[in-house]
Design a protein around this motif. Structure first.
Motif, PDB file in Angstrom:
ATOM      1  N   TYR C  93       0.836  -1.206   0.000  1.00  0.00           N
ATOM      2  CA  TYR C  93       0.000   0.000   0.000  1.00  0.00           C
ATOM      3  C   TYR C  93       0.872   1.258   0.000  1.00  0.00           C
ATOM      4  O   TYR C  93       0.623   2.199  -0.764  1.00  0.00           O
ATOM      5  CB  TYR C  93      -0.914  -0.008   1.235  1.00  0.00           C
ATOM      6  CG  TYR C  93      -1.720   1.260   1.358  1.00  0.00           C
ATOM      7  CD1 TYR C  93      -2.846   1.469   0.579  1.00  0.00           C
ATOM      8  CD2 TYR C  93      -1.322   2.265   2.240  1.00  0.00           C
ATOM      9  CE1 TYR C  93      -3.556   2.640   0.666  1.00  0.00           C
ATOM     10  CE2 TYR C  93      -2.031   3.446   2.334  1.00  0.00           C
ATOM     11  CZ  TYR C  93      -3.151   3.630   1.547  1.00  0.00           C
ATOM     12  OH  TYR C  93      -3.838   4.792   1.639  1.00  0.00           O
ATOM     13  N   GLY C  94       1.929   1.260   0.828  1.00  0.00           N
ATOM     14  CA  GLY C  94       2.800   2.432   0.922  1.00  0.00           C
ATOM     15  C   GLY C  94       3.512   2.707  -0.389  1.00  0.00           C
ATOM     16  O   GLY C  94       3.593   3.852  -0.839  1.00  0.00           O
ATOM     17  N   LEU C  95       4.002   1.652  -1.065  1.00  0.00           N
ATOM     18  CA  LEU C  95       4.679   1.838  -2.347  1.00  0.00           C
ATOM     19  C   LEU C  95       3.721   2.430  -3.365  1.00  0.00           C
ATOM     20  O   LEU C  95       4.088   3.311  -4.150  1.00  0.00           O
ATOM     21  CB  LEU C  95       5.236   0.494  -2.838  1.00  0.00           C
ATOM     22  CG  LEU C  95       6.445  -0.045  -2.089  1.00  0.00           C
ATOM     23  CD1 LEU C  95       6.886  -1.361  -2.705  1.00  0.00           C
ATOM     24  CD2 LEU C  95       7.599   0.951  -2.133  1.00  0.00           C
ATOM     25  N   GLN C  96       2.468   1.981  -3.304  1.00  0.00           N
ATOM     26  CA  GLN C  96       1.465   2.497  -4.236  1.00  0.00           C
ATOM     27  C   GLN C  96       1.206   3.987  -3.978  1.00  0.00           C
ATOM     28  O   GLN C  96       1.068   4.773  -4.925  1.00  0.00           O
ATOM     29  CB  GLN C  96       0.201   1.641  -4.090  1.00  0.00           C
ATOM     30  CG  GLN C  96      -1.012   2.111  -4.850  1.00  0.00           C
ATOM     31  CD  GLN C  96      -1.988   2.809  -3.938  1.00  0.00           C
ATOM     32  OE1 GLN C  96      -2.134   2.449  -2.782  1.00  0.00           O
ATOM     33  NE2 GLN C  96      -2.661   3.834  -4.455  1.00  0.00           N
ATOM     34  N   VAL C  97       1.200   4.360  -2.670  1.00  0.00           N
ATOM     35  CA  VAL C  97       1.051   5.780  -2.333  1.00  0.00           C
ATOM     36  C   VAL C  97       2.183   6.597  -2.937  1.00  0.00           C
ATOM     37  O   VAL C  97       1.969   7.658  -3.547  1.00  0.00           O
ATOM     38  CB  VAL C  97       1.006   5.962  -0.796  1.00  0.00           C
ATOM     39  CG1 VAL C  97       1.150   7.432  -0.426  1.00  0.00           C
ATOM     40  CG2 VAL C  97      -0.283   5.407  -0.242  1.00  0.00           C
ATOM     41  N   PHE C  98       3.432   6.087  -2.842  1.00  0.00           N
ATOM     42  CA  PHE C  98       4.579   6.811  -3.388  1.00  0.00           C
ATOM     43  C   PHE C  98       4.487   6.910  -4.899  1.00  0.00           C
ATOM     44  O   PHE C  98       4.831   7.931  -5.491  1.00  0.00           O
ATOM     45  CB  PHE C  98       5.886   6.118  -2.998  1.00  0.00           C
ATOM     46  CG  PHE C  98       6.184   6.238  -1.540  1.00  0.00           C
ATOM     47  CD1 PHE C  98       5.607   7.249  -0.785  1.00  0.00           C
ATOM     48  CD2 PHE C  98       7.034   5.356  -0.914  1.00  0.00           C
ATOM     49  CE1 PHE C  98       5.881   7.361   0.553  1.00  0.00           C
ATOM     50  CE2 PHE C  98       7.308   5.466   0.427  1.00  0.00           C
ATOM     51  CZ  PHE C  98       6.728   6.467   1.163  1.00  0.00           C
ATOM     52  N   LEU C  99       4.030   5.820  -5.554  1.00  0.00           N
ATOM     53  CA  LEU C  99       3.908   5.833  -7.012  1.00  0.00           C
ATOM     54  C   LEU C  99       2.964   6.943  -7.425  1.00  0.00           C
ATOM     55  O   LEU C  99       3.243   7.710  -8.337  1.00  0.00           O
ATOM     56  CB  LEU C  99       3.379   4.477  -7.500  1.00  0.00           C
ATOM     57  CG  LEU C  99       4.411   3.370  -7.698  1.00  0.00           C
ATOM     58  CD1 LEU C  99       3.739   2.111  -8.163  1.00  0.00           C
ATOM     59  CD2 LEU C  99       5.468   3.817  -8.700  1.00  0.00           C
ATOM     60  N   ASN C 100       1.810   7.055  -6.716  1.00  0.00           N
ATOM     61  CA  ASN C 100       0.852   8.102  -7.051  1.00  0.00           C
ATOM     62  C   ASN C 100       1.414   9.482  -6.779  1.00  0.00           C
ATOM     63  O   ASN C 100       1.100  10.438  -7.471  1.00  0.00           O
ATOM     64  CB  ASN C 100      -0.427   7.918  -6.232  1.00  0.00           C
ATOM     65  CG  ASN C 100      -1.269   6.795  -6.797  1.00  0.00           C
ATOM     66  OD1 ASN C 100      -1.097   6.428  -7.962  1.00  0.00           O
ATOM     67  ND2 ASN C 100      -2.144   6.249  -5.990  1.00  0.00           N
ATOM     68  N   LEU C 101       2.288   9.563  -5.749  1.00  0.00           N
ATOM     69  CA  LEU C 101       2.797  10.858  -5.338  1.00  0.00           C
ATOM     70  C   LEU C 101       3.836  11.391  -6.324  1.00  0.00           C
ATOM     71  O   LEU C 101       3.808  12.557  -6.706  1.00  0.00           O
ATOM     72  CB  LEU C 101       3.424  10.705  -3.946  1.00  0.00           C
ATOM     73  CG  LEU C 101       3.312  11.880  -2.997  1.00  0.00           C
ATOM     74  CD1 LEU C 101       1.857  12.158  -2.693  1.00  0.00           C
ATOM     75  CD2 LEU C 101       4.064  11.541  -1.713  1.00  0.00           C
ATOM     76  N   PHE C 102       4.776  10.501  -6.729  1.00  0.00           N
ATOM     77  CA  PHE C 102       5.911  10.980  -7.511  1.00  0.00           C
ATOM     78  C   PHE C 102       5.742  10.737  -8.999  1.00  0.00           C
ATOM     79  O   PHE C 102       6.250  11.487  -9.822  1.00  0.00           O
ATOM     80  CB  PHE C 102       7.198  10.324  -7.013  1.00  0.00           C
ATOM     81  CG  PHE C 102       7.574  10.768  -5.640  1.00  0.00           C
ATOM     82  CD1 PHE C 102       8.110  12.031  -5.440  1.00  0.00           C
ATOM     83  CD2 PHE C 102       7.367   9.956  -4.538  1.00  0.00           C
ATOM     84  CE1 PHE C 102       8.442  12.466  -4.177  1.00  0.00           C
ATOM     85  CE2 PHE C 102       7.703  10.385  -3.280  1.00  0.00           C
ATOM     86  CZ  PHE C 102       8.237  11.639  -3.104  1.00  0.00           C
TER      87      PHE C 102
END
Lengths: 130, 271, 106
Positions: C93-102
């Motif tokens: 979930y956290g990696l997916q958040v970063f993908l959306n962020l950057f």
């Protein structure tokens, strides 16, 4: 009754601090601040960028700074540094974990804690509030 | 003599018989004590003069056997080693040790503790069977090697450290400071070769890593053993072995030795 | 994995959080040098290391508390596995958040 026969303290034992050394209180605060940080980190991850703001930020700062400083102390002491070498126990007993360098380290981390918290409170309450 | 002035002190004693009582009760006694009366003396006086049903366990009366550990004013203390008037308190609260099963009144059951102690093999393990059966000489030690473990060998197994530990308060399977101290005493003995055999118990989920350095064990120890130090040194040895990969046969690198100042370090007043 | 290795990683991840978390705090709060760090190409890497170390440290801490609160050898094994699975889920979930962020899609 079995519960009286077992005589186990349970979680209330963590809070019985009065007649023991200061390390027991430090351990309790380490645990409580850790639980607080876990709750914050979950919310922070779910709602990216969220933080409590104002006095909430000060409390979070207290948790994080305390957990970090005491954690550094534990990294040292729990790997056998600063607790003294094995000696012959001679009365009056001066136990290496309760006297000497370990106790000085406790004082140092508590002093650093106060300094960092004052700085952080100033940042959170005065500078960020504008 | 004027120094033997007697003072009347109130004792609140924990009374509970699991076989007949539903809940424990606190019973009050008034005892005359002088400055040399220990808590154990006072309890025996109560038993002799006021209430013969009070149950206590004691043996040596001089802090050697470790039978009379109890909660005196909410702190683990040896009853035979604590003078009543040194407590500076009008009411002395006496209860059995926490976190052990109560047999009756102030007597607690250590059998679970000694069962757990067997897991860490509290004896010297050697592989030279031929030498053990037909000894040709003695195992020699230097003064430094002796000082490396002699502090932890002073343990009298009163069980007060395991009772004070905040982790034992919630986790009945945790080995506890007394047993981990016992394990370290044998691991740090240069004659012993059984480090590997003790790992299963020490390095388990309920082994030495559940210690969080609250140091209450060292605070209550009546013999200056410092179990907290033993646990931290045990972990140091485990990290050196497991992470840095130092073989357990190189004991000198795993175990810190005591240091001898000058020729032989005698305690103050022994010269 | 033996308990000693798990707990050693606990200390190591704590030290990693100290460094990466400090960078994260500076990047988000200081205007001058913070923005420079924030726009650096290595900043997402810092966040990923922080996430890994923080999740490990945090869940291992929760595991230690739960093992101490719930007695039983089987319970300890079960807690370890449940925490491990929760950790994997949170990490994804956290990696997916970063993908959306950057690297936002579209």
């Amino acid at each position: 009754m079995a519960i009286y026969e077992e005589n186990r303290e349970g979680v209330s034992g963590w809070f019985r601090l009065r007649r023991y050394s200061v390390e027991r209180a430090l351990y309790l605060m380490q645990r409580l601040s850790g639980i607080g940080i876990v709750i914050f980190a979950f919310v922070h991850l779910l709602y990216t960028g969220w933080h409590p703001g104002g006095w909430g930020d000060v409390i979070l700062g207290i948790f994080v700074v305390y957990h970090t400083l005491n954690g550094l102390r534990l990294v040292l002491t729990e790997h056998g540094f600063l607790i003294g070498r094995p000696i012959r126990a001679v009365y009056p007993y001066r136990k290496g974990t309760l006297y000497g360098s370990q106790r000085y380290l406790v004082m140092v981390i508590l002093a650093l804690f106060v300094i960092f918290i004052l700085i952080w409170s100033y940042v959170a309450l005065v500078i960020q509030a504008g | 003599m004027s120094t033997d002035k007697e003072v009347e002190v109130k004792f609140r004693v924990f009374r509970f018989n699991p076989k007949t009582d539903f809940v424990p009760r606190w019973q009050e006694y008034k005892v005359k004590v002088n400055k040399s009366t220990t808590v154990l003396d006072a309890l025996l006086k109560i038993k002799e003069e006021q209430d013969p049903t009070l149950t206590i366990r004691y043996s040596c009366r001089q802090a050697v056997c470790g039978s009379c550990g109890m909660m005196i004013n909410d702190r683990q203390m040896l009853a035979c080693f604590t003078r009543v008037l040194e407590l500076n308190s009008d009411v002395i609260k006496v209860a059995p040790l926490k976190n052990y099963r109560i047999i009756k009144d102030l007597v607690t059951d250590f059998s679970e503790l000694f069962q757990k102690e067997k897991q860490v093999k509290p004896y010297i393990i050697r592989h030279d069977v031929e030498e053990l059966l037909n000894p040709t000489g003695t195992y020699k030690q230097t003064e430094e090697e002796l000082l490396g473990y002699i502090q932890f060998a002073d343990c009298i197994e009163c069980g007060m450290c395991s009772s004070a530990c905040p982790v034992s308060a919630t986790d009945p399977l945790y080995l506890g400071p007394m047993i981990l101290n016992r394990a370290y005493r044998f691991i740090s003995d240069p004659r012993d070769l059984g480090f590997e055999q003790r790992l299963e118990a020490i390095d388990s989920e309920h082994g030495c890593w559940r210690c969080h350095f609250a140091a209450s064990c060292s605070a209550v120890c009546p013999k200056g053993v410092d179990p907290a130090k033993a646990i931290q040194l045990l972990r140091r040895a485990l990290v050196k072995k497991g992470v840095l990969g130092i073989s357990s046969s190189k004991k000198v690198e795993l175990i810190p030795m005591g240091h001898v100042k000058g020729k032989l370090e005698l305690p103050k007043g022994w010269e | 994995m033996k308990e000693s290795k798990r707990m050693f990683l606990h200390y190591v991840s704590g030290l990693i959080i100290l460094v990466t978390g400090f960078i994260h705090l500076v990047a988000n709060n200081l205007p001058g040098i913070g923005t420079a760090i924030h726009e650096s190409i290595l900043y997402p890497l810092n966040l990923i290391i922080l996430l890994s170390a923080l999740l490990y440290h945090m869940l291992n801490g929760v595991r230690a508390i739960l093992i101490e609160l719930i007695p039983g050898r089987c319970a300890a094994k079960a807690i370890t596995w449940i925490i491990f699975l929760v950790g994997i889920a949170l990490y994804i979930y956290g990696l997916q958040v970063f993908l959306n962020l950057f690297w936002p899609v579209g």
